[in-house]
Design an enzyme around this catalytic site. Structure first.
Site, PDB file in Angstrom:
ATOM      1  N   ARG A 109       0.888  -1.158   0.022  1.00  0.00           N
ATOM      2  CA  ARG A 109       0.023   0.068   0.117  1.00  0.00           C
ATOM      3  C   ARG A 109       0.893   1.164   0.043  1.00  0.00           C
ATOM      4  NH1 ARG A 109      -3.493  -2.718  -1.213  1.00  0.00           N
ATOM      5  NH2 ARG A 109      -5.483  -3.066  -0.317  1.00  0.00           N
ATOM      6  N   GLU A 162      -4.222   7.111  -5.041  1.00  0.00           N
ATOM      7  CA  GLU A 162      -4.574   6.495  -6.240  1.00  0.00           C
ATOM      8  C   GLU A 162      -5.959   6.809  -6.968  1.00  0.00           C
ATOM      9  OE1 GLU A 162      -4.221   2.067  -5.718  1.00  0.00           O
ATOM     10  OE2 GLU A 162      -2.352   2.488  -4.733  1.00  0.00           O
ATOM     11  N   HIS A 191      -1.405  -0.376  -9.590  1.00  0.00           N
ATOM     12  CA  HIS A 191      -1.812  -1.227  -8.784  1.00  0.00           C
ATOM     13  C   HIS A 191      -2.501  -2.615  -9.499  1.00  0.00           C
ATOM     14  CE1 HIS A 191      -3.897  -1.208  -4.458  1.00  0.00           C
ATOM     15  NE2 HIS A 191      -3.638  -2.594  -4.845  1.00  0.00           N
TER      16      HIS A 191
END
Ligand code: DGY
Length: 325
Positions: A239, A268, A287
């Site tokens: 993360r 994000e 991601h």
């Protein structure tokens, strides 16, 4: 008997949708590339019994308190830092995640990112496409060796262990740091435990694979980056919040560390004006750790099964909290 109601926060593959729609009254946010707006989510949760959500939705106290009938929140991810677990538990809501099914796929991507960063694969491809390749030359686009190097893994859970298998196949030495030591894994996989500082000092590659919680916010900041070798590479597929991005930018810009491979970011989608994008020694991915066709279907299926189990009165398959009430 009235069917139970569920809400799905993103357009899902038809087979998963059908599985849920066979049992429940289902509403789904019908867009693939756009998260459900907060105000719509707040409205949709009012009468539901089950919520199928993604890491893009913040399921906080406000959302949970707007959903008095809610019995289960199924997150289609192994990480669940987007959900207020304490409030869910307090209200007797089961929260589930999708561990196991994405382990190998995420380890594959982590190793791919490590290799791409070490051997400057993206930069080299752009170099050719931009017409910069005029000749072969001795030190052109030289990177770092992977074989024989030391990989320090922060977080020795399922994905950490899957990464060890890949690293061993490349003759890497592996060290790890974890909240609790795992002597049987050390023995079985031939890896060494190190304290965080020692691991940062000794490793050629540092791979972050711990779950995010406020306790590990900016675990890797200015001081930690200064402990790393100048030739070291940081890989983050966990993360974004674990790394202080502005400290990372400075460390990469000044050559304090050699490069970084990042699949996750503090914000994000990553903002295109992020200074990190100005650096050649950073590989950035959107991601995609778990993004193989098979794995994403397995994750969606497991999240759906969790809802089915709980709403039919059974035990969840992969709960992250107990039933509080
Ligand atoms: C997760 O599952 O937490 C990943 O970040 C997305 O697969």
């Amino acid at each position: 008997m009235e069917k139970k109601k569920i809400y799905i926060t993103r357009k899902l593959p038809q087979a998963i949708y059908t599985k849920l729609a066979d049992e429940f009254e289902v509403k789904m946010w019908d867009k693939e590339d756009q998260p459900v707006p907060r105000e719509i989510l707040m409205e949709e949760v009012k009468e539901i019994d089950g919520l199928f959500c993604l890491l893009t939705e913040t399921i906080d106290r406000e959302v949970i308190e707007n959903a008095p009938r809610l019995k289960v929140i199924a997150n289609m991810a192994v990480g669940y830092n987007n959900i207020d677990i304490d409030t869910a538990t307090e209200k007797g809501i089961v929260v589930t995640n999708t561990p196991g099914v994405l382990t190998e796929t995420t380890a594959d991507l982590t190793f791919a990112l490590l290799m791409a960063t070490a051997r400057r694969v993206i930069e080299a491809s752009d170099y050719l496409r931009n017409g910069e390749w005029k000749t072969w030359s001795p030190m052109q686009l030289t990177g770092q060796d992977i074989h024989g190097a030391t990989l320090g893994i922060i977080g020795m859970g399922r994905i950490g262990q899957a990464l060890v298998k890949r690293a061993k196949g490349f003759d890497m030495n592996v060290a790890y740091y974890n909240r609790s030591r795992k002597p049987e894994i050390e023995e079985e996989m031939g890896i060494r435990y190190m304290g965080l500082e020692e691991l940062l000092q000794q490793s050629d590659y540092v791979s972050l694979l711990i779950p995010y919680s406020p306790a590990v916010h900016h675990l890797i900041g200015k001081k930690e980056l200064s402990l790393m070798k100048q030739s070291a590479i940081l890989i983050n597929t966990a993360r974004g919040g674990i790394v202080d991005e502005s400290a990372l930018f400075n460390a990469l810009k000044t050559g304090e560390i050699w490069a970084a491979g990042l699949d996750v970011f503090e914000v994000e989608p990553m903002l295109l004006d992020s200074p990190l994008l100005t650096l050649p020694n950073v590989v950035t991915l959107p991601h995609i750790g778990s993004a193989s066709e098979k794995t994403r279907l397995k994750m969606a299926d497991l999240a759906a099964e969790n809802i089915i189990h709980v709403l039919n009165g059974g035990a969840p398959i992969t709960a992250v909290n107990g039933r509080a009430k």
